[in-house]
Design an enzyme around this catalytic site. Structure first.
Site, PDB file in Angstrom:
ATOM      1  N   THR A   1       0.817  -1.221   0.000  1.00 37.05           N
ATOM      2  CA  THR A   1       0.000   0.000   0.000  1.00 37.05           C
ATOM      3  C   THR A   1       0.847   1.266   0.000  1.00 37.05           C
ATOM      4  O   THR A   1       0.475   2.270  -0.607  1.00 37.05           O
ATOM      5  CB  THR A   1      -0.893  -0.002   1.270  1.00 37.05           C
ATOM      6  OG1 THR A   1      -1.657  -1.197   1.250  1.00 37.05           O
ATOM      7  CG2 THR A   1      -1.804   1.184   1.328  1.00 37.05           C
TER       8      THR A   1
ATOM      9  N   ASP B   1       1.886  -7.240  -3.971  1.00 34.73           N
ATOM     10  CA  ASP B   1       1.167  -7.190  -2.701  1.00 34.73           C
ATOM     11  C   ASP B   1       1.886  -8.222  -1.841  1.00 34.73           C
ATOM     12  O   ASP B   1       2.207  -9.321  -2.322  1.00 34.73           O
ATOM     13  CB  ASP B   1      -0.288  -7.599  -2.920  1.00 34.73           C
ATOM     14  CG  ASP B   1      -1.118  -7.464  -1.645  1.00 34.73           C
ATOM     15  OD1 ASP B   1      -2.028  -6.631  -1.631  1.00 34.73           O
ATOM     16  OD2 ASP B   1      -0.854  -8.212  -0.673  1.00 34.73           O
ATOM     17  N   SER B   2       2.134  -7.902  -0.593  1.00 29.99           N
ATOM     18  CA  SER B   2       3.001  -8.800   0.182  1.00 29.99           C
ATOM     19  C   SER B   2       2.332 -10.139   0.492  1.00 29.99           C
ATOM     20  O   SER B   2       2.980 -11.048   0.989  1.00 29.99           O
ATOM     21  CB  SER B   2       3.511  -8.127   1.446  1.00 29.99           C
ATOM     22  OG  SER B   2       2.545  -8.155   2.460  1.00 29.99           O
ATOM     23  N   SER B   3       1.063 -10.288   0.171  1.00 29.95           N
ATOM     24  CA  SER B   3       0.427 -11.606   0.330  1.00 29.95           C
ATOM     25  C   SER B   3       1.018 -12.593  -0.682  1.00 29.95           C
ATOM     26  O   SER B   3       0.852 -13.804  -0.535  1.00 29.95           O
ATOM     27  CB  SER B   3      -1.072 -11.511   0.101  1.00 29.95           C
ATOM     28  OG  SER B   3      -1.573 -10.395   0.767  1.00 29.95           O
TER      29      SER B   3
ATOM     30  N   ASP C   1       1.182  -6.983   5.374  1.00 25.17           N
ATOM     31  CA  ASP C   1       0.613  -8.309   5.668  1.00 25.17           C
ATOM     32  C   ASP C   1       1.658  -9.363   6.032  1.00 25.17           C
ATOM     33  O   ASP C   1       1.465 -10.131   6.958  1.00 25.17           O
ATOM     34  CB  ASP C   1      -0.229  -8.807   4.478  1.00 25.17           C
ATOM     35  CG  ASP C   1      -1.532  -8.034   4.359  1.00 25.17           C
ATOM     36  OD1 ASP C   1      -1.872  -7.300   5.307  1.00 25.17           O
ATOM     37  OD2 ASP C   1      -2.207  -8.164   3.327  1.00 25.17           O
TER      38      ASP C   1
ATOM     39  N   THR D   1       4.242 -21.487  21.132  1.00 24.11           N
ATOM     40  CA  THR D   1       2.945 -21.243  21.762  1.00 24.11           C
ATOM     41  C   THR D   1       2.024 -20.459  20.829  1.00 24.11           C
ATOM     42  O   THR D   1       2.480 -19.606  20.071  1.00 24.11           O
ATOM     43  CB  THR D   1       3.079 -20.502  23.109  1.00 24.11           C
ATOM     44  OG1 THR D   1       1.766 -20.172  23.575  1.00 24.11           O
ATOM     45  CG2 THR D   1       3.901 -19.235  23.012  1.00 24.11           C
ATOM     46  N   GLN D   2       0.732 -20.776  20.909  1.00 19.19           N
ATOM     47  CA  GLN D   2      -0.214 -19.990  20.113  1.00 19.19           C
ATOM     48  C   GLN D   2      -0.611 -18.702  20.836  1.00 19.19           C
ATOM     49  O   GLN D   2      -1.356 -17.892  20.291  1.00 19.19           O
ATOM     50  CB  GLN D   2      -1.429 -20.812  19.682  1.00 19.19           C
ATOM     51  CG  GLN D   2      -2.167 -21.542  20.769  1.00 19.19           C
ATOM     52  CD  GLN D   2      -3.292 -22.415  20.218  1.00 19.19           C
ATOM     53  OE1 GLN D   2      -4.436 -22.008  20.298  1.00 19.19           O
ATOM     54  NE2 GLN D   2      -2.989 -23.564  19.676  1.00 19.19           N
TER      55      GLN D   2
END
Ligand code: ASP
Length: 343
Positions: free
Chosen positions: A16, A60-62, A93, A279-280
């Site tokens: 962006t 786009d960094s995706s 992202d 860990t989540q």
């Protein structure tokens, strides 16, 4: 003797930040970074020389992947001697993944590599892009006796400088889009730019930069949830060429103690596949053996990710697999801080 201004290389990969709004149609279009200094005259007030280079086709960094990580690393490698610092403009992202990856790839880095981006395009009235860009360049230019103050891969966003491999994108809406929950901020920008010197990474300055480009992406991540079935594990563990699995466990590294689970983990490790426990939770650390629910994992030879982020775990796993080291050293190196990514 007049002091030389630092030379900063701005690398535009996409996202962006590089968009500008056409005032007539309202549509967003890519910004031509060659004309950056004309479009943002404020940059001329900075006490440094700025050069720009852009991906031929900004993304786009995706769409980011390890090949692009290598491209960024090579731009830095090719320009390492000619520049004092690097600012990388990147979509938010996956910025934490790229910053983590570059931290491992750039061994013995002794210059600043600052990732930044924005939530609003640079041409928008309320944009956060200008502050992020200008302060990132200022940080990359900071020197002491002609030597850069920052000597690591960082991420700057919304008035804060973080160690790149400690960050996570936490918000898709707020200007404060990133957090570093397990490591203090490296700097804060207010009326003054306050650098927290005690937290900066101190590389071995005797050694020359080595760029590690071999990354192995034969990995998977499994996030535990109550009710996860053996079939999910089975199908992932039987992927061809799989070399490592990162398991996002509960709390301090806990998981179910059901026999099928522990057996499956043990068999997979015996086949030579690395299993890493992270860990989540967004903050805090894995402490295997702290509860009964993680003791079996420790016994089975699961690697502790300590307080690593998921993004840094992905990057560290790909990097270490790419170094072709033996199983035992893999575990030892994983559990050691290589670039300040774990405490
Ligand atoms: N989707 C965009 C990207 O990551 C969002 C941004 O630029 O921040 O490239």
């Amino acid at each position: 003797m007049t002091e030389q201004k630092p030379n900063i290389l701005l690398i535009y990969t996409g996202g962006t930040i590089g968009m500008i709004r056409d005032f007539e149609t309202g549509a967003l279009k890519a910004f031509d970074f060659k004309n950056l200094l004309e479009k943002i005259p404020e940059l001329q007030l900075l006490d440094c020389n700025i050069d720009t280079v852009s991906f031929k086709e900004p993304i786009d960094s995706s769409n980011m992947n390890p090949d692009y990580w290598v491209q960024i690393a090579e731009i830095i490698e090719d320009n390492y001697n000619a520049f004092d610092g690097f600012v990388i403009l990147h979509g938010s992202d996956t910025m934490s993944y790229t910053a983590s990856a570059l931290s491992f790839m750039l061994e013995n880095l002794a210059k600043p590599v600052i990732f930044t981006g924005s939530q609003l395009p640079i041409g928008d009235l309320r944009t956060d892009a200008k502050e992020n860009l200008i302060t990132s360049i200022q940080i990359a230019s900071k020197q002491e006796q002609g030597k850069p103050i920052i000597k690591e891969v960082c991420l700057y966003f919304e008035y804060k400088l973080y160690r790149g491999n400690r960050t996570t994108k936490i918000n898709a809406e707020h200007f404060q889009a990133f957090a570093s929950l397990n490591y203090p901020d490296l700097a804060e920008s207010g009326v003054h730019l306050k650098i927290n010197n005690e937290y900066l990474y101190r590389p071995n300055l005797e050694k020359a930069l080595v760029v590690r480009k071999n990354l192995d992406s034969n990995i998977a991540i499994i996030k535990l949830f109550p009710g996860i079935s053996p079939e999910v594990f089975q199908s992932i563990f039987s992927i061809q060429n799989l070399k490592a699995v990162i398991i996002e466990t509960y709390g301090a590294g806990n998981c179910t103690t059901e026999t099928w689970f522990i057996n499956m983990i043990t068999e997979t490790i015996n086949k030579g596949i690395h299993i890493i426990n992270i860990t989540q939770c967004s903050g805090g650390s894995v402490i295997m053996g702290h509860y009964e629910t993680s003791s079996a994992l420790k016994k089975a030879g699961v690697i502790s990710g300590n307080d690593i982020t998921t993004e840094a775990a992905v990057a560290k796993t790909m990097y270490l697999l790419g170094q072709n080291i033996s199983g035992k050293s893999f575990k030892t190196m994983y559990e050691t801080s290589l670039r300040g990514e774990i405490t």
